[in-house]
Design a protein around this motif. Structure first.
Motif, PDB file in Angstrom:
ATOM      1  N   ALA A  92       0.689  -1.274   0.055  1.00 41.89           N
ATOM      2  CA  ALA A  92      -0.010  -0.024  -0.029  1.00 41.89           C
ATOM      3  C   ALA A  92       0.939   1.227   0.009  1.00 41.89           C
ATOM      4  N   THR A  93       0.300   2.221  -0.567  1.00 42.44           N
ATOM      5  CA  THR A  93       1.161   3.647  -0.689  1.00 42.44           C
ATOM      6  C   THR A  93       0.499   4.691  -0.363  1.00 42.44           C
ATOM      7  N   CYS A 129       2.648   3.770   3.676  1.00 44.73           N
ATOM      8  CA  CYS A 129       1.377   4.284   3.397  1.00 44.73           C
ATOM      9  C   CYS A 129       0.862   5.518   3.971  1.00 44.73           C
ATOM     10  N   VAL A 148      -7.543   3.100  -1.439  1.00 40.24           N
ATOM     11  CA  VAL A 148      -6.335   2.991  -1.412  1.00 40.24           C
ATOM     12  C   VAL A 148      -5.335   2.495  -2.542  1.00 40.24           C
TER      13      VAL A 148
END
Length: 338
Positions: A92-93, A129, A148
Motif C-alpha cells: 500500500a502507498t 502508506c 487505497v
C-alpha cells in the motif's frame, strides 16, 4: 459538554483530523489541494475501495454492552483496505478517506477514528502508506469510505484466476476469529465476563490483523493465485475456483484443527467453531495457491489441493464433498442479505 461536529466548520474539523494522519514516503503532495499526488515508480497502480456503513457494517452499541469506538472503525477501515492491496501481492502507498457524519457525532469520536487509521497503518506494517486526503459530508448515519493505492514493486499481480490442478491451497492469517467476536458481541457476555480467549476474538472482530507481509512473500514464493478472505473461507474459495475454472478440495482435518483454536468461544456461546472457520468473514487473511513443489512462506499453512473441475462447474469441496450452496452464494457474508 461534548463537542459535536455540527459545532465546528468543515475547516475546523479537518484541522483536528489532519495532524493525526500518517504521511508515507509515496505521497508527493498530501492534504490541502484539490487532489493528492502519489508517486508510482512501478509504472502501475493497484487500487481498491471499501465502505463501512453504520448499522450495516458496524454498530455503535452492541447487545453485550460493547460501544464501538472511532478508533475501532478507523482501524478496521484501514485494515480491510490494506488487505485488498496485500492480496494482489502489492504494498500500500496511500489512502483517501470519505466521511459522512451526523451532526451529533462527537468530535472526539472522529479524532479517534483518525487515530485508528494511523495506528493500524503503523501496527500492521504499512509504513509506506499515507492518508493523503479525503472528503467530509453530513448525513443521517456514519459512513466511512476508504480508497487505497498500492505498488507491485516490479512483481506481477496475483489474481484469482491463476490456480491450476495440482496446486497446493494455503491460507495465512486468522480463520474464524472475527465471526466468533461478532457472535460474542451479539451475546449477553460482557467484557467483564470474558476470558482471554474471548477477549482475543472480540479484539480481532473490532480490529482485524491482516498479515501484510505475506502478500509480497507469497508472490516471491511463486504463488499462482491469491485473494483476501473477507466474506468467509467457503464463499471466497468458491470465487477463486470460479475465476480459475477449477475445484478446490479442502482438508477437513486441518480445518478442524483451526476450529479447535476457537473451542473456548464455541463452548461459551453454544456454537460450533467450525462454522466460524468455514463461513465467518472479516478476518482478512489470505487464501492462496502454490505449485505442488513450492516451499510455503512463513505463516502459510496448507489446507488442500486444487483439482480439475472435470467438466463440471467450478466448486469447493471438503474431503471430496461438494458445497453447491457456496457457489450459489448461500454461504458466507452478503452485504445485501436481509
Amino acid at each position: 459538554m461534548t463537542l459535536t461536529v455540527d459545532q465546528l466548520s468543515e475547516s475546523e474539523l479537518l484541522a483536528r483530523i489532519f495532524p493525526r494522519l500518517p504521511a508515507g514516503t509515496s505521497t508527493l503532495l498530501g492534504p490541502g489541494d484539490d487532489a493528492a499526488i502519489i508517486s508510482a515508480p512501478d509504472g502501475r497502480t493497484v487500487i481498491s475501495i471499501d465502505t463501512q456503513v453504520q448499522d450495516k457494517d458496524f454498530r455503535l452499541a452492541w447487545p453485550n454492552g460493547y460501544a464501538t469506538t472511532g478508533f475501532d472503525v478507523g482501524w478496521k477501515a484501514a485494515a480491510q483496505n490494506l488487505s485488498d492491496i496485500n492480496a494482489m501481492g502489492a504494498v500500500a502507498t496511500a489512502m483517501v478517506v470519505s466521511l459522512t457524519l451526523p451532526g451529533t457525532t462527537p468530535v472526539g469520536w472522529v479524532e479517534r477514528l483518525a487515530d485508528g487509521l494511523g495506528a493500524a497503518i503503523a501496527a500492521l506494517g504499512a509504513e509506506s502508506c499515507s492518508v493523503a486526503g479525503g472528503d467530509l459530508s453530513g448525513g443521517s448515519e456514519i459512513v466511512v469510505t476508504v480508497a487505497v493505492t498500492g505498488s507491485l514493486e516490479g512483481r506481477e499481480p496475483l489474481l484469482r484466476s491463476g490456480a491450476r490442478p495440482g496446486d497446493i491451497i494455503a491460507v495465512c492469517g486468522n480463520l474464524g476469529y472475527s465471526a466468533a467476536g461478532w457472535a460474542l458481541q451479539e451475546s449477553s457476555i460482557g467484557a467483564g465476563s470474558q476470558t482471554p480467549a474471548l477477549q482475543k476474538a472480540a479484539r480481532l472482530f473490532n480490529r482485524p490483523e491482516p498479515p501484510l507481509q505475506a502478500g509480497p512473500a507469497a508472490a516471491a514464493a511463486g504463488a499462482t493465485a491469491m485473494m483476501d478472505i473477507s466474506d468467509g473461507l467457503l464463499r471466497d474459495a468458491a470465487r477463486l475456483a470460479a475465476a480459475s475454472g477449477t475445484r478446490l478440495d479442502l482438508n477437513g482435518v486441518v480445518l478442524g484443527r483451526e476450529a479447535e483454536n476457537l473451542s473456548e468461544c464455541g463452548l461459551a456461546l453454544g456454537l460450533d467453531p467450525l462454522q466460524w472457520v468455514l463461513t465467518g468473514g472479516e478476518d482478512h487473511g489470505l487464501l492462496s495457491t502454490f505449485p505442488a513443489n513450492a516451499v510455503l512462506p512463513c505463516g502459510f499453512i496448507g489446507i488442500g489441493s486444487v483439482l480439475s473441475a472435470g467438466g463440471g462447474r467450478p466448486a469447493v469441496s471438503i474431503d471430496g464433498r461438494n458445497f453447491k450452496s457456496v457457489v450459489d452464494g448461500a454461504v458466507g457474508w452478503d452485504h445485501f442479505a436481509v
